[in-house]
Motif scaffolding. Structure first.
Motif, PDB file in Angstrom:
ATOM      1  N   TYR A  49       0.887  -1.175   0.000  1.00  0.00           N
ATOM      2  CA  TYR A  49       0.000   0.000   0.000  1.00  0.00           C
ATOM      3  C   TYR A  49       0.909   1.204   0.000  1.00  0.00           C
ATOM      4  O   TYR A  49       2.131   1.056   0.003  1.00  0.00           O
ATOM      5  N   SER A  50       0.380   2.406  -0.002  1.00  0.00           N
ATOM      6  CA  SER A  50       1.219   3.601  -0.176  1.00  0.00           C
ATOM      7  C   SER A  50       2.268   3.779   0.920  1.00  0.00           C
ATOM      8  O   SER A  50       3.304   4.385   0.692  1.00  0.00           O
ATOM      9  N   GLY A  51       2.039   3.227   2.096  1.00  0.00           N
ATOM     10  CA  GLY A  51       2.993   3.376   3.192  1.00  0.00           C
ATOM     11  C   GLY A  51       3.864   2.168   3.445  1.00  0.00           C
ATOM     12  O   GLY A  51       4.686   2.173   4.363  1.00  0.00           O
ATOM     13  N   GLY A  52       3.711   1.114   2.632  1.00  0.00           N
ATOM     14  CA  GLY A  52       4.494  -0.086   2.890  1.00  0.00           C
ATOM     15  C   GLY A  52       4.637  -0.966   1.674  1.00  0.00           C
ATOM     16  O   GLY A  52       3.973  -0.780   0.663  1.00  0.00           O
ATOM     17  N   ALA A  53       5.535  -1.925   1.790  1.00  0.00           N
ATOM     18  CA  ALA A  53       5.805  -2.849   0.688  1.00  0.00           C
ATOM     19  C   ALA A  53       6.119  -4.231   1.243  1.00  0.00           C
ATOM     20  O   ALA A  53       6.414  -4.383   2.430  1.00  0.00           O
ATOM     21  N   ASN A  54       6.060  -5.224   0.372  1.00  0.00           N
ATOM     22  CA  ASN A  54       6.409  -6.580   0.776  1.00  0.00           C
ATOM     23  C   ASN A  54       7.862  -6.650   1.215  1.00  0.00           C
ATOM     24  O   ASN A  54       8.716  -5.910   0.696  1.00  0.00           O
ATOM     25  N   ASP A  55       8.147  -7.551   2.148  1.00  0.00           N
ATOM     26  CA  ASP A  55       9.516  -7.704   2.615  1.00  0.00           C
ATOM     27  C   ASP A  55       9.814  -9.140   3.015  1.00  0.00           C
ATOM     28  O   ASP A  55       8.923  -9.982   3.086  1.00  0.00           O
ATOM     29  N   LEU A  56      11.090  -9.423   3.220  1.00  0.00           N
ATOM     30  CA  LEU A  56      11.581 -10.690   3.754  1.00  0.00           C
ATOM     31  C   LEU A  56      12.396 -10.371   4.998  1.00  0.00           C
ATOM     32  O   LEU A  56      13.166  -9.407   5.012  1.00  0.00           O
ATOM     33  N   TYR A  57      12.238 -11.199   6.011  1.00  0.00           N
ATOM     34  CA  TYR A  57      12.919 -10.988   7.277  1.00  0.00           C
ATOM     35  C   TYR A  57      13.603 -12.292   7.658  1.00  0.00           C
ATOM     36  O   TYR A  57      12.962 -13.326   7.757  1.00  0.00           O
ATOM     37  N   PHE A  58      14.922 -12.271   7.832  1.00  0.00           N
ATOM     38  CA  PHE A  58      15.704 -13.451   8.156  1.00  0.00           C
ATOM     39  C   PHE A  58      16.266 -13.334   9.569  1.00  0.00           C
ATOM     40  O   PHE A  58      16.909 -12.340   9.897  1.00  0.00           O
ATOM     41  N   TYR A  59      16.045 -14.350  10.379  1.00  0.00           N
ATOM     42  CA  TYR A  59      16.758 -14.447  11.649  1.00  0.00           C
ATOM     43  C   TYR A  59      18.173 -14.897  11.346  1.00  0.00           C
ATOM     44  O   TYR A  59      18.406 -15.773  10.520  1.00  0.00           O
ATOM     45  N   GLY A  60      19.137 -14.321  11.999  1.00  0.00           N
ATOM     46  CA  GLY A  60      20.535 -14.599  11.723  1.00  0.00           C
ATOM     47  C   GLY A  60      20.972 -16.022  12.001  1.00  0.00           C
ATOM     48  O   GLY A  60      21.917 -16.510  11.396  1.00  0.00           O
ATOM     49  N   ASP A  61      20.287 -16.715  12.909  1.00  0.00           N
ATOM     50  CA  ASP A  61      20.674 -18.087  13.205  1.00  0.00           C
ATOM     51  C   ASP A  61      20.066 -19.085  12.221  1.00  0.00           C
ATOM     52  O   ASP A  61      20.247 -20.289  12.347  1.00  0.00           O
ATOM     53  N   GLY A  62      19.346 -18.588  11.221  1.00  0.00           N
ATOM     54  CA  GLY A  62      18.760 -19.433  10.189  1.00  0.00           C
ATOM     55  C   GLY A  62      17.498 -20.164  10.601  1.00  0.00           C
ATOM     56  O   GLY A  62      17.020 -21.029   9.882  1.00  0.00           O
TER      57      GLY A  62
END
Length: 69
Positions: free
Chosen positions: A35-48
């Motif tokens: 939407y106008s204030g946001g976009a799709n994303d991916l979030y990775f925890y560092g420990d996998g």
């Protein structure tokens, strides 16, 4: 194989818009505006242990991955 620098994200709620999660997690923008204030994303925890697909607020300052065709 995919590897990512655990660059964290910028959090505008902190004084001075500091970065957090540096060295712990990675946040990447997707190519689709949610939407106008946001976009799709991916979030990775560092420990996998976890990958999250969702959406983030544009002010949050996530990383961008460039892919050469």
């Amino acid at each position: 194989m995919f590897s990512a620098l655990l660059a964290g994200n910028r959090n505008p709620d902190y004084i001075g818009s500091n970065f957090n999660n540096l060295g712990n997690n990675a946040f990447f923008w997707g190519s689709t505006e949610y939407y106008s204030g946001g976009a799709n994303d991916l979030y990775f925890y560092g420990d996998g242990s976890y990958i999250y697909f969702g959406y983030g607020y544009k002010e949050d300052g996530f990383s961008v991955r460039c892919v050469k065709d």
